[in-house]
Motif scaffolding. Structure first.
Motif, PDB file in Angstrom:
ATOM      1  N   UNK A   1      -2.571 -28.462  -6.046  1.00 52.46           N
ATOM      2  CA  UNK A   1      -3.149 -28.413  -7.458  1.00 52.46           C
ATOM      3  C   UNK A   1      -2.640 -29.050  -8.504  1.00 52.46           C
ATOM      4  N   UNK A   2      -1.161 -29.352  -8.177  1.00 52.35           N
ATOM      5  CA  UNK A   2      -0.331 -30.201  -9.279  1.00 52.35           C
ATOM      6  C   UNK A   2      -0.116 -31.811  -8.769  1.00 52.35           C
ATOM      7  N   UNK A   3      -1.103 -32.042  -7.710  1.00 53.07           N
ATOM      8  CA  UNK A   3      -0.945 -33.497  -7.231  1.00 53.07           C
ATOM      9  C   UNK A   3       0.406 -34.204  -7.053  1.00 53.07           C
ATOM     10  N   UNK A   4       1.401 -33.371  -6.148  1.00 53.11           N
ATOM     11  CA  UNK A   4       2.463 -33.670  -5.731  1.00 53.11           C
ATOM     12  C   UNK A   4       2.913 -33.390  -4.169  1.00 53.11           C
ATOM     13  N   UNK A   5       2.110 -33.834  -3.552  1.00 50.74           N
ATOM     14  CA  UNK A   5       2.350 -33.372  -1.871  1.00 50.74           C
ATOM     15  C   UNK A   5       3.802 -33.571  -1.467  1.00 50.74           C
ATOM     16  N   UNK A   6       4.256 -34.890  -1.780  1.00 55.93           N
ATOM     17  CA  UNK A   6       5.653 -35.645  -1.573  1.00 55.93           C
ATOM     18  C   UNK A   6       6.802 -34.639  -2.130  1.00 55.93           C
ATOM     19  N   UNK A   7       6.450 -33.759  -3.294  1.00 56.43           N
ATOM     20  CA  UNK A   7       7.625 -33.119  -3.802  1.00 56.43           C
ATOM     21  C   UNK A   7       8.351 -32.051  -2.960  1.00 56.43           C
ATOM     22  N   UNK A   8       7.452 -31.458  -1.940  1.00 60.89           N
ATOM     23  CA  UNK A   8       7.733 -30.488  -1.074  1.00 60.89           C
ATOM     24  C   UNK A   8       8.027 -29.201  -1.953  1.00 60.89           C
ATOM     25  N   UNK A   9       7.424 -28.725  -2.751  1.00 60.97           N
ATOM     26  CA  UNK A   9       7.876 -27.430  -3.454  1.00 60.97           C
ATOM     27  C   UNK A   9       6.920 -26.435  -3.397  1.00 60.97           C
ATOM     28  N   UNK A  10       7.248 -25.363  -2.754  1.00 56.52           N
ATOM     29  CA  UNK A  10       6.237 -24.326  -2.532  1.00 56.52           C
ATOM     30  C   UNK A  10       6.978 -22.887  -2.972  1.00 56.52           C
TER      31      UNK A  10
ATOM     32  N   UNK B   1      -4.814 -34.119   3.514  1.00 55.29           N
ATOM     33  CA  UNK B   1      -5.324 -33.549   2.328  1.00 55.29           C
ATOM     34  C   UNK B   1      -4.148 -33.829   1.264  1.00 55.29           C
ATOM     35  N   UNK B   2      -3.998 -35.234   1.018  1.00 51.59           N
ATOM     36  CA  UNK B   2      -3.214 -35.955   0.137  1.00 51.59           C
ATOM     37  C   UNK B   2      -3.919 -36.498  -1.075  1.00 51.59           C
ATOM     38  N   UNK B   3      -4.210 -35.957  -2.137  1.00 50.17           N
ATOM     39  CA  UNK B   3      -4.994 -36.617  -3.134  1.00 50.17           C
ATOM     40  C   UNK B   3      -4.411 -38.094  -3.907  1.00 50.17           C
ATOM     41  N   UNK B   4      -3.134 -38.165  -3.420  1.00 46.11           N
ATOM     42  CA  UNK B   4      -2.577 -39.419  -4.085  1.00 46.11           C
ATOM     43  C   UNK B   4      -2.721 -40.624  -3.059  1.00 46.11           C
ATOM     44  N   UNK B   5      -3.410 -40.520  -2.127  1.00 47.86           N
ATOM     45  CA  UNK B   5      -3.896 -41.572  -1.280  1.00 47.86           C
ATOM     46  C   UNK B   5      -5.312 -41.848  -1.656  1.00 47.86           C
TER      47      UNK B   5
ATOM     48  N   UNK C   1      -0.864  -1.940   0.400  1.00 49.89           N
ATOM     49  CA  UNK C   1      -0.545  -2.565   1.600  1.00 49.89           C
ATOM     50  C   UNK C   1       0.564  -3.787   1.069  1.00 49.89           C
ATOM     51  N   UNK C   2       1.410  -3.873   2.234  1.00 50.24           N
ATOM     52  CA  UNK C   2       2.334  -5.093   1.992  1.00 50.24           C
ATOM     53  C   UNK C   2       1.677  -6.341   1.978  1.00 50.24           C
ATOM     54  N   UNK C   3       2.066  -7.177   1.085  1.00 52.49           N
ATOM     55  CA  UNK C   3       1.290  -8.555   1.009  1.00 52.49           C
ATOM     56  C   UNK C   3       2.446  -9.657   0.476  1.00 52.49           C
ATOM     57  N   UNK C   4       2.362 -10.667   1.315  1.00 51.42           N
ATOM     58  CA  UNK C   4       3.211 -11.872   1.173  1.00 51.42           C
ATOM     59  C   UNK C   4       2.554 -12.776   0.969  1.00 51.42           C
ATOM     60  N   UNK C   5       2.471 -13.460  -0.254  1.00 56.85           N
ATOM     61  CA  UNK C   5       1.649 -14.584  -0.559  1.00 56.85           C
ATOM     62  C   UNK C   5       2.403 -15.872  -0.520  1.00 56.85           C
ATOM     63  N   UNK C   6       1.532 -17.219  -0.245  1.00 54.01           N
ATOM     64  CA  UNK C   6       2.254 -18.534  -0.108  1.00 54.01           C
ATOM     65  C   UNK C   6       1.364 -19.105  -1.071  1.00 54.01           C
ATOM     66  N   UNK C   7       2.351 -19.968  -1.706  1.00 50.76           N
ATOM     67  CA  UNK C   7       1.800 -20.928  -2.815  1.00 50.76           C
ATOM     68  C   UNK C   7       2.515 -22.322  -2.703  1.00 50.76           C
ATOM     69  N   UNK C   8       2.050 -23.218  -3.390  1.00 47.45           N
ATOM     70  CA  UNK C   8       2.425 -24.536  -3.094  1.00 47.45           C
ATOM     71  C   UNK C   8       2.033 -25.416  -4.496  1.00 47.45           C
ATOM     72  N   UNK C   9       3.033 -26.320  -4.964  1.00 48.00           N
ATOM     73  CA  UNK C   9       2.551 -27.340  -6.093  1.00 48.00           C
ATOM     74  C   UNK C   9       1.773 -28.435  -5.571  1.00 48.00           C
ATOM     75  N   UNK C  10       1.625 -28.897  -4.023  1.00 54.18           N
ATOM     76  CA  UNK C  10       1.236 -29.928  -3.571  1.00 54.18           C
ATOM     77  C   UNK C  10      -0.108 -30.380  -3.991  1.00 54.18           C
TER      78      UNK C  10
END
Length: 360
Positions: A238-247, A38-42, A227-236
């Protein structure tokens, strides 16, 4: 011969593993259409200029280590971002910046699972979960999404799978790979099951929050259930930066019992040192800056989703439930095949189109 550790023998990641097998079959001079990753930049998407500029400016200033928990401005930006989705006010201390969503998954699972524990994960789902669970020597127990009900979760099935060794429930919304968007009622029911059995909810829900085409994006913590909730997010994505590796990881301690797990996750992150300093400078302008680029992105995705759904459903023996979010499609094959993996490899060999087998 030196042997690898036993837990790694069961680690697989179909999204990228399939590339190695396809490369053995496809001539090197044949162009491959990489639908497996799932790399939109491709394709014909580009990183927004204001995000690129923030990284360029940061690179000119420093390439030093960042704090293990993340730059304060990045953590604060993620905390403030939560309010857009009705999540109670959080602070920078409730956020951990990670090297993409994948590191977030590994840190969380390593912090909550002991060998022999079990954790409920969606099928179809994102294969990184099962890989990391196997590495922890725990057991992934699948709950099956209902294709006949637009790939929604069945809360009753989830409850039937819970036993004394169950530690957590994983929710992926929008779902990867079906593109399903979970309804608010379904999420409420799942959270109530988790509350009843004192389970952690791992909500993988901040990767495609703006890529919802039908329905409404509901984040678990916005429902106010203790209830305890741990959420996961990423810029990859939505912001079209999969190579930045920032979550990031968001700790929503609504049940007031996450302190030990939270500290363990931060401790493991310290072992990994930090996420890239210059790239963390993109978080604030991305989350807090202009989102005008999303209108064009969504228009393209909707048009392509509609075209794909129409074309697939015209082919005898194939069917597709129209995805309502993200940018994936989970196609059903209804004619005899040796296996879905064999089908995917033959498709790649003949056409150059590389997909991911559903079994992965």
């Amino acid at each position: 011969m030196l042997h690898s550790s036993h837990p790694t023998q069961n680690v697989h990641y179909a999204i990228r593993d399939i590339i190695l097998e396809a490369q053995k079959l496809i001539p090197k001079d044949k162009k491959i259409l990489p639908l497996n990753i799932g790399d939109p930049l491709k394709f014909d998407f580009k990183t927004p200029r204001h995000i690129q500029d923030a990284v360029r400016e940061s690179l000119a200033e420093t390439s030093a280590y960042a704090p293990s928990e993340g730059l304060e401005e990045a953590c604060l930006a993620v905390a403030q971002f939560q309010s857009q989705f009705g999540i109670p006010k959080l602070t920078a201390a409730d956020i951990l910046i990670t090297s993409g969503g994948s590191e977030a998954i590994s840190l969380i699972l390593a912090s909550v699972l002991n060998p022999g524990d079990s954790i409920l994960i969606p099928y179809p789902g994102y294969p990184a979960y099962e890989a990391q669970i196997n590495l922890c020597q725990a057991k992934a127990k699948p709950y099956y999404l209902d294709e006949g009900n637009e790939w929604q979760i069945d809360p009753d099935e989830i409850e039937s799978l819970i036993d004394s060794k169950t530690r957590a429930i994983v929710i992926i919304n929008p779902n990867n790979p079906t593109g399903a968007v979970l309804t608010q009622n379904v999420l409420k029911e799942v959270l109530l099951v988790a509350q009843k059995h004192n389970l952690l909810v791992i909500a993988d829900e901040q990767v495609y929050p703006f890529y919802v085409f039908e329905g409404e994006m509901t984040m678990c913590a916005s429902l106010g259930i203790d209830v305890p909730i741990i959420s996961i997010g990423s810029m990859s994505k939505t912001y079209l930066v999969p190579g930045y590796r920032i979550g990031w990881i968001v700790f929503n301690d609504l049940a007031h019992n996450l302190a030990e797990v939270k500290e363990t996750i931060f401790k493991l992150k310290r072992v990994n040192l930090c996420s890239p300093h210059p790239l963390q400078k993109a978080v604030k302008p991305a989350l807090g800056g202009s989102h005008a680029f999303l209108s064009e992105v969504k228009e393209k995705l909707i048009n392509r989703r509609n075209l794909l759904t129409e074309k697939i459903n015209r082919i005898e023996g194939l069917s597709l439930v129209k995805p309502k979010g993200a940018f994936y499609a989970f196609v059903k094959i209804e004619f005899p095949i040796q296996s879905d993996k064999n089908f995917v490899l033959k498709l790649a060999q003949k056409t150059g189109i590389l997909c991911v087998p559903g079994e992965g």
